[in-house]
Design an enzyme around this catalytic site. Sequence first.
Site, PDB file in Angstrom:
ATOM      1  N   LYS A   1       0.810  -0.948   0.226  1.00 49.67           N
ATOM      2  CA  LYS A   1      -0.040  -0.244  -0.446  1.00 49.67           C
ATOM      3  C   LYS A   1       0.732   0.860   0.020  1.00 49.67           C
ATOM      4  CE  LYS A   1      -3.536  -2.240   2.506  1.00 49.67           C
ATOM      5  NZ  LYS A   1      -5.203  -2.307   3.319  1.00 49.67           N
TER       6      LYS A   1
ATOM      7  N   TYR B   1     -12.667  -1.584  -3.525  1.00 48.92           N
ATOM      8  CA  TYR B   1     -12.682  -2.047  -2.401  1.00 48.92           C
ATOM      9  C   TYR B   1     -14.578  -1.435  -2.277  1.00 48.92           C
ATOM     10  CZ  TYR B   1      -8.604  -1.826   0.131  1.00 48.92           C
ATOM     11  OH  TYR B   1      -6.779  -2.223   0.316  1.00 48.92           O
TER      12      TYR B   1
ATOM     13  N   HIS C   1      -2.263  -5.194   1.431  1.00 49.45           N
ATOM     14  CA  HIS C   1      -3.655  -5.860   1.366  1.00 49.45           C
ATOM     15  C   HIS C   1      -3.037  -7.252   1.123  1.00 49.45           C
ATOM     16  CE1 HIS C   1      -7.708  -6.561  -0.570  1.00 49.45           C
ATOM     17  NE2 HIS C   1      -6.277  -7.740  -1.413  1.00 49.45           N
TER      18      HIS C   1
ATOM     19  N   ASN D   1      -1.952   0.588   6.847  1.00 50.15           N
ATOM     20  CA  ASN D   1      -1.642  -1.117   7.121  1.00 50.15           C
ATOM     21  C   ASN D   1      -0.807  -1.358   6.383  1.00 50.15           C
ATOM     22  OD1 ASN D   1      -3.738  -1.891   5.711  1.00 50.15           O
ATOM     23  ND2 ASN D   1      -4.784  -2.682   7.271  1.00 50.15           N
TER      24      ASN D   1
HETATM   25  P1  ADP Z   1      -8.055  -6.281   5.502  1.00 50.77           P
HETATM   26  O1  ADP Z   1      -7.325  -5.813   4.691  1.00 50.77           O
HETATM   27  O2  ADP Z   1      -7.216  -7.044   7.172  1.00 50.77           O
HETATM   28  O3  ADP Z   1      -8.680  -7.602   5.103  1.00 50.77           O
HETATM   29  P2  ADP Z   1     -10.521  -5.658   5.452  1.00 50.77           P
HETATM   30  O4  ADP Z   1     -10.649  -6.156   4.691  1.00 50.77           O
HETATM   31  O5  ADP Z   1     -11.663  -5.074   6.410  1.00 50.77           O
HETATM   32  O6  ADP Z   1      -8.896  -5.980   6.518  1.00 50.77           O
HETATM   33  O7  ADP Z   1     -10.611  -3.585   5.250  1.00 50.77           O
HETATM   34  C1  ADP Z   1     -10.120  -3.658   4.455  1.00 50.77           C
HETATM   35  C2  ADP Z   1      -8.604  -2.316   4.142  1.00 50.77           C
HETATM   36  O8  ADP Z   1      -9.560  -1.342   5.076  1.00 50.77           O
HETATM   37  C3  ADP Z   1      -7.949  -2.588   5.317  1.00 50.77           C
HETATM   38  O9  ADP Z   1      -6.839  -3.276   5.097  1.00 50.77           O
HETATM   39  C4  ADP Z   1      -7.482  -0.683   6.105  1.00 50.77           C
HETATM   40  O10 ADP Z   1      -6.669  -0.252   5.258  1.00 50.77           O
HETATM   41  C5  ADP Z   1      -9.167  -0.586   5.814  1.00 50.77           C
HETATM   42  N1  ADP Z   1     -10.257  -0.517   7.104  1.00 50.77           N
HETATM   43  C6  ADP Z   1     -10.589  -1.975   8.066  1.00 50.77           C
HETATM   44  N2  ADP Z   1     -10.854  -0.928   9.325  1.00 50.77           N
HETATM   45  C7  ADP Z   1     -10.428   0.102   9.139  1.00 50.77           C
HETATM   46  C8  ADP Z   1     -11.101   1.334  10.330  1.00 50.77           C
HETATM   47  N3  ADP Z   1     -12.035   0.694  11.162  1.00 50.77           N
HETATM   48  N4  ADP Z   1     -10.249   2.197  10.602  1.00 50.77           N
HETATM   49  C9  ADP Z   1      -9.910   3.003   8.696  1.00 50.77           C
HETATM   50  N5  ADP Z   1      -9.678   2.140   7.904  1.00 50.77           N
HETATM   51  C10 ADP Z   1      -9.884   0.759   7.920  1.00 50.77           C
HETATM   52 MG    MG Z   2      -9.832  -7.841   3.421  1.00 48.12          MG
END
Ligand code: ADP
Ligand code: MG
Length: 140
Positions: free
Chosen positions: A11, A51, A117, A114
Amino acid sequence: MAVERTLSIIKPDATRRNLTGQVNAKLEGAGLRIVAQRRIRLTREQAESFYDVHRERPFYGDLVAFMTSGPVVVQVLEGENAVMANRDVMGATNPADAAEGTIRKAFAESIEANSVHGSDSAENAAMEIAYFFSGCDIVG
Ligand code: ADP
Ligand code: MG
């Protein structure tokens, strides 16, 4: 366990800090092979569509803005049980909850920024890989 493929994205928070190689070292250290890789700048339309599953979530607009804020590296990872192996080395979505040794524990700035992905199922991996790569781009 079968050899699988999964989609990974490094990212913008990580490319901005020049961490592509360090992220790749952790992926390779987890037994994953990078069988396709491309550095791109996502358009707003691409990020929104990628997304789409999160469209109703309160963080969706911010997430799209973040994912288009700088370059990303899209990659196909291959290995035994690759979807779960990648999720394991990524660590929890919120870096505060991520285990030692994971990419997010080492590098993530926040729950949004974070660093990586990773596809969450084999079915989504196939769709996400096809979103960015054609078969001849992937060299196993
Ligand atoms: P992952 O990437 O661990 O699969 P998710 O699919 O739940 O997590 O979410 C997609 C992305 O959205 C996350 O990697 C993060 O960048 C963002 N995200 C998720 N939850 C939050 C939140 N509560 N606040 C801000 N950004 C979030
Ligand atoms: Mg996800």
